[in-house]
Scaffold this motif. Structure first.
Motif, short mmCIF file in Angstrom:
data_model
loop_
_atom_site.label_atom_id
_atom_site.label_comp_id
_atom_site.label_asym_id
_atom_site.label_seq_id
_atom_site.Cartn_x
_atom_site.Cartn_y
_atom_site.Cartn_z
N LEU A 59 -7.56 13.02 -9.53
CA LEU A 59 -7.06 12.52 -8.25
C LEU A 59 -7.67 11.17 -7.89
N VAL A 60 -8.99 11.05 -8.07
CA VAL A 60 -9.66 9.79 -7.74
C VAL A 60 -9.20 8.69 -8.69
N GLN A 61 -9.05 9.04 -9.96
CA GLN A 61 -8.57 8.06 -10.93
C GLN A 61 -7.18 7.56 -10.55
N GLU A 62 -6.31 8.48 -10.15
CA GLU A 62 -4.96 8.09 -9.74
C GLU A 62 -5.01 7.19 -8.51
N ALA A 63 -5.88 7.50 -7.57
CA ALA A 63 -6.01 6.65 -6.37
C ALA A 63 -6.48 5.25 -6.74
N PHE A 64 -7.45 5.16 -7.65
CA PHE A 64 -7.91 3.83 -8.08
C PHE A 64 -6.82 3.09 -8.86
N CYS A 65 -6.02 3.80 -9.63
CA CYS A 65 -4.91 3.14 -10.34
C CYS A 65 -3.92 2.55 -9.35
N ARG A 66 -3.65 3.28 -8.29
CA ARG A 66 -2.73 2.77 -7.27
C ARG A 66 -3.34 1.56 -6.54
N ALA A 67 -4.65 1.61 -6.34
CA ALA A 67 -5.32 0.48 -5.71
C ALA A 67 -5.28 -0.74 -6.63
N PHE A 68 -5.49 -0.52 -7.91
CA PHE A 68 -5.49 -1.63 -8.87
C PHE A 68 -4.13 -2.32 -8.91
N ALA A 69 -3.07 -1.52 -8.82
CA ALA A 69 -1.72 -2.08 -8.85
C ALA A 69 -1.47 -3.01 -7.66
N TRP A 71 -4.17 -4.52 -5.91
CA TRP A 71 -5.54 -4.95 -5.62
C TRP A 71 -5.61 -6.20 -4.75
N ASP A 72 -4.75 -7.18 -4.98
CA ASP A 72 -4.83 -8.40 -4.18
C ASP A 72 -4.52 -8.14 -2.71
N LYS A 73 -3.79 -7.07 -2.40
CA LYS A 73 -3.52 -6.69 -1.01
C LYS A 73 -4.62 -5.76 -0.47
N VAL A 74 -5.01 -4.77 -1.26
CA VAL A 74 -6.00 -3.78 -0.83
C VAL A 74 -7.35 -4.42 -0.54
N VAL A 75 -7.77 -5.37 -1.34
CA VAL A 75 -9.08 -5.99 -1.17
C VAL A 75 -9.19 -6.73 0.15
N ARG A 76 -8.08 -7.10 0.74
CA ARG A 76 -8.09 -7.83 2.01
C ARG A 76 -8.15 -6.89 3.23
N TYR A 77 -8.03 -5.59 3.01
CA TYR A 77 -8.16 -4.63 4.11
C TYR A 77 -9.59 -4.68 4.63
N ASP A 78 -9.76 -4.24 5.87
CA ASP A 78 -11.10 -4.20 6.45
C ASP A 78 -12.02 -3.28 5.64
N ASP A 79 -11.45 -2.16 5.16
CA ASP A 79 -12.25 -1.21 4.40
C ASP A 79 -11.42 -0.69 3.21
N PRO A 80 -11.45 -1.38 2.07
CA PRO A 80 -10.66 -0.94 0.91
C PRO A 80 -11.06 0.45 0.42
N VAL A 81 -12.33 0.81 0.57
CA VAL A 81 -12.79 2.14 0.14
C VAL A 81 -12.08 3.22 0.94
#
Length: 187
Positions: A59-69, A71-81
């Motif tokens: 599940l965590v791996q799948e969540a990180f895969c979705r984040a990687f896809a 990433w340029d948007k997620v990293v700009r969130y206040d809290d990407p974690v």
């Protein structure tokens, strides 16, 4: 250190806009550090929730895969974690719901009772096994498959008279075998 350039040549780092003061675009190196810093703790949380380490890792791996896809948007969130954690928890909840639905479906299914073979069927099966293969096929196709003699002849590539002969010999052999078995059981 001052970087001097010729007039008209841009000295800004690749991937940035001239005069832009923001850091370079987030890249793979930054994601790798993010992944390594948070994968284990998220896996521990999901393991406690699901009760299964392997499932939590998936599940965590799948969540990180979705984040990687993204990433340029997620990293700009206040809290990407928090975003990755929410995705992992949503995936766990979805998996749990699918499992619950499947289990409910299985509980609704009736258990079909299939009676075991009767002694007569066991005797017939044993007697059929003693026949030559072509005789056995003729009997099965004719009596159980409802095929005509002409259809069997076409399928087997033989004359109709041959199929009739096979059927006659097979019936005689079956009658003798089944009569002998009946006498042995009664005697």
């Amino acid at each position: 250190m001052t970087v001097t350039t010729e007039p008209g040549v841009d000295a800004s780092p690749p991937g940035s806009v001239a005069g832009d003061t923001r850091p370079n675009k987030p890249g793979k190196v930054e994601f790798d550090a993010f992944y390594h810093a948070h994968f284990r703790s998220m896996t521990v949380h999901l393991c406690a929730y699901t009760g299964d380490l392997g499932q939590a890792q998936d599940l965590v791996q799948e969540a990180f895969c979705r984040a990687f896809a993204r990433w340029d948007k997620v990293v700009r969130y206040d809290d990407p974690v928090a975003w990755v954690r929410r995705v992992a928890w949503n995936l766990a909840t979805s998996r749990w719901r699918r499992l619950r639905t499947a289990q409910a479906y299985l509980r609704r299914q009736r258990e079909e009772y299939v009676a075991g073979p009767t002694p007569d069927r066991v005797a017939l099966t044993a007697a059929l096994a003693l026949l030559p293969p072509n005789h056995r096929r003729a009997v099965v196709l004719h009596h159980l498959g409802d095929m005509s003699i002409a259809e069997i002849a076409r399928q087997e590539g033989v004359a109709e008279g041959t199929v009739k002969s096979w059927l006659h010999r097979a019936r005689a052999a079956l009658a003798a075998e089944l009569t002998d078995r009946k006498e042995q059981n009664n005697g």
